[in-house]
Write a protein that holds these residues in place. Structure first.
Motif, mmCIF file in Angstrom:
data_model
loop_
_atom_site.group_PDB
_atom_site.id
_atom_site.type_symbol
_atom_site.label_atom_id
_atom_site.label_comp_id
_atom_site.label_asym_id
_atom_site.label_seq_id
_atom_site.Cartn_x
_atom_site.Cartn_y
_atom_site.Cartn_z
ATOM 1 N N LEU A 254 0.875 -1.218 0.049
ATOM 2 C CA LEU A 254 -0.351 0.217 -0.192
ATOM 3 C C LEU A 254 0.310 1.369 0.073
ATOM 4 C CD1 LEU A 254 -3.001 1.725 0.609
ATOM 5 C CD2 LEU A 254 -2.640 1.313 2.630
ATOM 6 N N VAL A 255 1.647 1.427 0.591
ATOM 7 C CA VAL A 255 2.698 2.621 0.500
ATOM 8 C C VAL A 255 3.491 2.988 -0.503
ATOM 9 C CG1 VAL A 255 5.014 3.161 2.201
ATOM 10 C CG2 VAL A 255 3.214 2.844 3.358
ATOM 11 N N LEU A 256 4.415 0.873 -0.886
ATOM 12 C CA LEU A 256 4.518 1.200 -2.808
ATOM 13 C C LEU A 256 3.726 1.932 -3.638
ATOM 14 C CD1 LEU A 256 7.256 0.763 -4.268
ATOM 15 C CD2 LEU A 256 6.394 -1.036 -4.599
ATOM 16 N N ILE A 257 2.471 1.581 -3.329
ATOM 17 C CA ILE A 257 1.861 2.212 -4.650
ATOM 18 C C ILE A 257 1.569 3.566 -4.563
ATOM 19 C CG2 ILE A 257 -0.252 1.504 -5.926
ATOM 20 C CD1 ILE A 257 0.278 -1.492 -5.370
ATOM 21 N N VAL B 249 -6.165 -0.031 -1.907
ATOM 22 C CA VAL B 249 -6.538 -1.214 -0.736
ATOM 23 C C VAL B 249 -7.805 -2.155 -0.543
ATOM 24 C CG1 VAL B 249 -8.040 -0.318 1.873
ATOM 25 C CG2 VAL B 249 -6.528 1.145 0.558
ATOM 26 N N TRP B 250 -8.037 -1.774 -1.766
ATOM 27 C CA TRP B 250 -9.803 -2.823 -1.543
ATOM 28 C C TRP B 250 -9.007 -4.259 -2.366
ATOM 29 C CZ3 TRP B 250 -11.510 -4.713 -6.769
ATOM 30 C CH2 TRP B 250 -13.135 -4.965 -7.030
ATOM 31 N N ILE B 251 -8.577 -3.885 -3.449
ATOM 32 C CA ILE B 251 -7.687 -5.375 -3.638
ATOM 33 C C ILE B 251 -6.635 -5.779 -2.730
ATOM 34 C CG2 ILE B 251 -5.627 -6.173 -5.277
ATOM 35 C CD1 ILE B 251 -6.743 -4.251 -7.085
ATOM 36 N N LEU B 252 -6.122 -5.098 -1.711
ATOM 37 C CA LEU B 252 -5.445 -5.774 -0.828
ATOM 38 C C LEU B 252 -5.970 -6.594 0.810
ATOM 39 C CD1 LEU B 252 -2.411 -3.176 -0.457
ATOM 40 C CD2 LEU B 252 -2.194 -5.811 -0.963
ATOM 41 N N LEU B 253 -7.486 -5.696 0.966
ATOM 42 C CA LEU B 253 -8.068 -6.388 1.600
ATOM 43 C C LEU B 253 -9.118 -7.258 1.065
ATOM 44 C CD1 LEU B 253 -8.768 -3.290 3.826
ATOM 45 C CD2 LEU B 253 -7.395 -4.855 4.441
ATOM 46 N N LEU C 61 -0.689 -4.271 -9.388
ATOM 47 C CA LEU C 61 -1.969 -4.746 -8.670
ATOM 48 C C LEU C 61 -2.998 -5.768 -9.082
ATOM 49 C CD1 LEU C 61 -3.388 -0.895 -7.803
ATOM 50 C CD2 LEU C 61 -3.196 -2.851 -6.463
ATOM 51 N N TYR C 62 -2.561 -6.259 -11.024
ATOM 52 C CA TYR C 62 -3.580 -6.388 -11.725
ATOM 53 C C TYR C 62 -3.318 -8.221 -10.881
ATOM 54 C CZ TYR C 62 -5.293 -9.216 -15.479
ATOM 55 O OH TYR C 62 -5.550 -10.874 -16.067
#
Lengths: 129, 146
Positions: free
Chosen positions: A71-74, A118-122, B61-62
């Motif tokens: 998250l921090v990186l992106i 955030v949504w993808i990671l969670l 991300l993908y």
């Protein structure tokens, strides 16, 4: 009538410069090794890399520290990119890039990417499995 | 009452027959200004590094999202096209790292015991941090693949 110019601190400028400069440092320190290992060495089979197998990739992605790191990186990277590309457009004579709507579009775009991250990671892999 | 000053354009009337009319002279750079000298070209290349790096992170991300498809729906990147794309991105990413970390010597001012740390030392520290960060991230990406 006094002609004293009103001086106000440019707080938004300070804020976006903070994100820009820190994003620049974070991407400079961390991105090349991701691209080298995940983008070249792993796909070529030179070394085993976590994202080349579903089991190892999902195990790493479940780690909360990894989620926070990504998250921090992106997030910082995209605020850095937004700032750089907006100023590059100005250098190319696109005056519209200076306007408030352009700022909303660029920094808002970075914020949208952050929210998607955030949504993808969670939602992709539950924490701590 | 304090009012904001409406400053005249610094270019107004410059070489345009000053005082003859109210037309404002607006200087516009030619579109190819950045191809004229090597310095300008490298400056634009440095700023442009953001685009390929953004594209690569969107791909990352993908790839993270793909992990949500389950083992049957996950396919790791192995194509030659992806490797070629990553190789190009790596060149831009390295150029960004080199230029941005080198700039730290100009931007960062650190004082220890009332003496400024020389910019050369700050730049060396940043390049050291780059090496250390790369080793740690590379280690995690490879070690946990066992």
């Amino acid at each position: 009538m006094s002609t004293t110019a009103v001086r106000r601190p440019a707080l938004s400028h300070l804020f976006f410069w903070f994100l820009f400069s820190n994003g620049g440092v974070i991407t400079a320190l961390l991105l090349p090794v991701h691209v080298l290992v995940q983008g070249i060495l792993g796909p070529l089979g030179i070394v085993k890399v976590v994202d080349q197998h579903y089991d190892t990739w999902i195990r790493v992605l479940a780690n909360p520290l990894v989620k926070l790191y990504l998250l921090v990186l992106i997030m910082f990277a995209f605020f850095h990119f937004a700032h750089r590309i907006r100023y590059l457009l100005m250098d190319f004579g696109v005056h519209a890039a200076k306007t408030v709507p352009a700022q909303v579009a660029f920094y808002g775009g970075a914020a949208v990417v952050t929210l998607i991250t955030v949504w993808i990671l969670l939602t992709t892999v539950p924490i701590g499995i | 009452m304090a009012t904001e000053i409406d400053m005249p354009s610094p270019h107004r009337g410059e070489g345009q027959g000053e005082g003859q009319g109210v037309k404002e002279y607006r200087w516009r750079m030619p579109a190819n200004w950045w191809t004229r000298t090597r310095h300008y070209f490298l400056y634009v290349a440095r700023e442009f590094t953001a685009v390929p790096m953004a594209l690569w992170l969107i791909w990352l991300l993908y790839e993270i999202k793909l992990a949500g498809n389950g083992p049957a729906g996950y396919y790791p990147p192995r194509s030659a096209a992806f490797v070629a794309f990553s190789a190009v991105v790596l060149l831009f990413a390295l150029y960004h790292s080199y230029t941005f970390l080198k700039l730290a010597g100009v931007i960062i001012r650190v004082k220890v015991l009332d003496r400024s740390i020389p910019p050369r030392v700050i730049v060396m520290a940043m390049f050291g941090a780059w090496a250390a960060g790369s080793v740690v991230v590379g280690f995690v990406l490879i070690w946990f693949a066992r």
